[in-house]
Design a protein around this motif. Sequence first.
Motif, PDB file in Angstrom:
ATOM      1  N   SER A   5       5.242  28.062  27.899  1.00  0.00           N
ATOM      2  CA  SER A   5       6.329  29.055  29.071  1.00  0.00           C
ATOM      3  C   SER A   5       8.316  28.386  28.604  1.00  0.00           C
ATOM      4  N   VAL A   6       7.725  26.719  29.397  1.00  0.00           N
ATOM      5  CA  VAL A   6       9.147  25.936  29.314  1.00  0.00           C
ATOM      6  C   VAL A   6       9.307  26.041  27.565  1.00  0.00           C
ATOM      7  N   MET A   7       8.790  25.763  26.976  1.00  0.00           N
ATOM      8  CA  MET A   7       8.916  25.922  25.205  1.00  0.00           C
ATOM      9  C   MET A   7       9.916  27.273  25.061  1.00  0.00           C
ATOM     10  N   VAL A   8       9.103  28.059  25.613  1.00  0.00           N
ATOM     11  CA  VAL A   8       9.443  29.757  25.123  1.00  0.00           C
ATOM     12  C   VAL A   8      10.926  30.189  26.460  1.00  0.00           C
ATOM     13  N   ALA A   9      10.504  30.263  27.519  1.00  0.00           N
ATOM     14  CA  ALA A   9      11.540  30.445  28.334  1.00  0.00           C
ATOM     15  C   ALA A   9      12.720  29.472  29.270  1.00  0.00           C
ATOM     16  N   GLY A  10      11.618  28.127  28.801  1.00  0.00           N
ATOM     17  CA  GLY A  10      12.450  27.170  29.477  1.00  0.00           C
ATOM     18  C   GLY A  10      12.123  26.637  30.802  1.00  0.00           C
ATOM     19  N   VAL A  11      11.230  27.748  31.438  1.00  0.00           N
ATOM     20  CA  VAL A  11      11.011  27.456  32.406  1.00  0.00           C
ATOM     21  C   VAL A  11       9.722  27.440  33.397  1.00  0.00           C
ATOM     22  N   GLY A  12       9.272  26.029  33.741  1.00  0.00           N
ATOM     23  CA  GLY A  12       7.668  26.545  34.941  1.00  0.00           C
ATOM     24  C   GLY A  12       7.596  27.178  36.034  1.00  0.00           C
ATOM     25  N   GLU A 235       0.834  34.617  19.748  1.00  0.00           N
ATOM     26  CA  GLU A 235       2.125  35.635  19.840  1.00  0.00           C
ATOM     27  C   GLU A 235       1.952  36.204  20.613  1.00  0.00           C
ATOM     28  N   THR A 236       0.718  36.490  21.498  1.00  0.00           N
ATOM     29  CA  THR A 236       0.827  37.082  22.978  1.00  0.00           C
ATOM     30  C   THR A 236       0.776  36.703  23.305  1.00  0.00           C
ATOM     31  N   LEU A 237       0.801  34.929  24.066  1.00  0.00           N
ATOM     32  CA  LEU A 237       1.527  33.972  25.033  1.00  0.00           C
ATOM     33  C   LEU A 237       2.747  34.146  24.651  1.00  0.00           C
ATOM     34  N   ILE A 238       2.971  33.780  23.608  1.00  0.00           N
ATOM     35  CA  ILE A 238       4.964  34.295  23.381  1.00  0.00           C
ATOM     36  C   ILE A 238       6.000  35.272  24.225  1.00  0.00           C
ATOM     37  N   SER A 239       5.040  36.442  24.068  1.00  0.00           N
ATOM     38  CA  SER A 239       5.775  37.382  25.032  1.00  0.00           C
ATOM     39  C   SER A 239       5.357  37.423  26.189  1.00  0.00           C
ATOM     40  N   LYS A 240       4.168  37.077  26.566  1.00  0.00           N
ATOM     41  CA  LYS A 240       3.580  37.145  27.927  1.00  0.00           C
ATOM     42  C   LYS A 240       5.059  35.865  28.690  1.00  0.00           C
ATOM     43  N   ALA A 241       4.972  34.544  27.851  1.00  0.00           N
ATOM     44  CA  ALA A 241       5.609  33.683  28.395  1.00  0.00           C
ATOM     45  C   ALA A 241       7.369  34.540  29.176  1.00  0.00           C
ATOM     46  N   ARG A 242       7.558  35.317  28.281  1.00  0.00           N
ATOM     47  CA  ARG A 242       8.917  35.531  28.389  1.00  0.00           C
ATOM     48  C   ARG A 242       8.735  36.987  29.540  1.00  0.00           C
ATOM     49  N   ALA A 245       8.770  35.167  32.780  1.00  0.00           N
ATOM     50  CA  ALA A 245       9.052  33.577  33.506  1.00  0.00           C
ATOM     51  C   ALA A 245       9.286  33.689  34.523  1.00  0.00           C
ATOM     52  N   GLY A 246       9.447  32.518  35.008  1.00  0.00           N
ATOM     53  CA  GLY A 246      10.297  31.951  36.150  1.00  0.00           C
ATOM     54  C   GLY A 246       8.630  32.502  37.876  1.00  0.00           C
ATOM     55  N   ARG A 247       8.021  33.635  37.240  1.00  0.00           N
ATOM     56  CA  ARG A 247       7.122  33.375  37.973  1.00  0.00           C
ATOM     57  C   ARG A 247       5.032  33.272  38.086  1.00  0.00           C
ATOM     58  N   LEU A 248       4.785  33.530  36.432  1.00  0.00           N
ATOM     59  CA  LEU A 248       3.159  32.495  35.942  1.00  0.00           C
ATOM     60  C   LEU A 248       3.939  32.005  34.683  1.00  0.00           C
ATOM     61  N   GLU A 249       3.544  30.936  35.181  1.00  0.00           N
ATOM     62  CA  GLU A 249       3.520  29.816  33.478  1.00  0.00           C
ATOM     63  C   GLU A 249       2.546  29.772  33.091  1.00  0.00           C
ATOM     64  N   ILE A 250       2.200  29.829  31.746  1.00  0.00           N
ATOM     65  CA  ILE A 250       1.729  30.568  30.631  1.00  0.00           C
ATOM     66  C   ILE A 250       1.007  28.952  29.957  1.00  0.00           C
ATOM     67  N   GLU A 251      -0.292  27.658  30.109  1.00  0.00           N
ATOM     68  CA  GLU A 251       0.016  26.804  29.055  1.00  0.00           C
ATOM     69  C   GLU A 251      -1.287  26.632  28.094  1.00  0.00           C
ATOM     70  N   THR A 252      -1.566  26.008  26.828  1.00  0.00           N
ATOM     71  CA  THR A 252      -2.820  25.628  26.701  1.00  0.00           C
ATOM     72  C   THR A 252      -3.192  24.094  26.778  1.00  0.00           C
ATOM     73  N   THR A 253      -4.475  23.593  26.615  1.00  0.00           N
ATOM     74  CA  THR A 253      -4.913  22.627  26.142  1.00  0.00           C
ATOM     75  C   THR A 253      -5.674  22.168  24.964  1.00  0.00           C
TER      76      THR A 253
END
Length: 377
Positions: A5-12, A235-242, A245-253
């Motif tokens: 979310s931070v990489m795609v939308a700039g917000v966590g 690509e799904t995560l990128i879309s959902k991160a947008r 954005a600001g409500r629910l953040e997505i990260e991976t490990t």
Amino acid sequence: MIPISVMVAGVGTTSFKVKGRFGVDKPSDFSAPLRPIVSWNITRRCNLKCLHCYIDAGAEDPRELTTAEALALVDQMAEVGVPLILFTGGEPLVRRDFFEIAERARDAGIKLVLSTNGTLITPEVARRLREVGVVYVGVSLDSIDPAFHDQFRGVPGSFAAALAGIKNATAAGLDVGLRFTVTAKNIREAGAYVDFAASLGVKRITFYHLSAAGRAQKLPPDWWYTPQQYREFIETLISKARQYAGRLEIETTLAPYDGIYIAQTVGGGDERHLKFVESTGGCGRKIISIYPNGDVYPCQFIDFYKLGNVREKPLREILTPDKLEPFINTDRYLRGPRCSACRFKQYCKGGDRARAYYLTGDMYGDDPLCPIPHLLR
């Protein structure tokens, strides 16, 4: 961790609350190799029987640190400057002195996070977690299909119990997130899963790419996703991160190549995005793990490269640059034909070293799950 979310939308959400604001132009300095986040496996005991458990949890380890030893270790963490403890297990809530240890860490000024299967979070436990100062609770939920989750976690009814725990934790005012282990069996659920998580009011989802430690070594090959499945997933995560954005953040490990994919697609190959991926850390760079018996590892999945034991040496003598060097600068040691020749190796450090070790027999070999050579040419 790759903060999608931070990489795609700039917000966590939770990450900003815990670490402060950070982003591509201002990477986080919350932790560092010699003052890392500690993933503390405080017990091997667990009430579930997960098919992929990296620590092969179940019965209590008779060598488990005593309460006195655990409290002394908290003091050592404070001395080193550990900013955050991630309590994990086994199931950390089965340890009877959990709240005593957590109180000691809170009083030492260390932030507290709980990684749990959620099944033991009653309203009373949730209240105590908030009172002791836990800033975030991550609950494992591997599907929106109760039957799959129960089968994956090895105990009937575990989905319903985890869902009840999530609701109890959110009702108590705790920041709650979900933890989803990504396999070929559930990878196509990602979009629906994010929507489901949002409906629960959670703040974050962490997608754990399946590692190869512990019981995961026994999983058959059809549990590992393909590059084509991966492309649809990321690509799904990128879309959902947008979308959230600001409500629910997505990260991976366990997959720094997620960051490489985003840097090259969303970021257009900008060097800032690649350097940001490098700054997010990984095993032995911004996080370490301490096992129930006091063994220290670069992270909870690298159980084949011991840094030391806190019963034998204090933590400050274990966390030294020479011991952490193979993980701080992993790219210098890679010798698998794909990873060693990859133009992105400086930034992703070769992906997951546990998968390399357990699936190829070489800690410095290729991460077999990495899809980048197939997707970015």
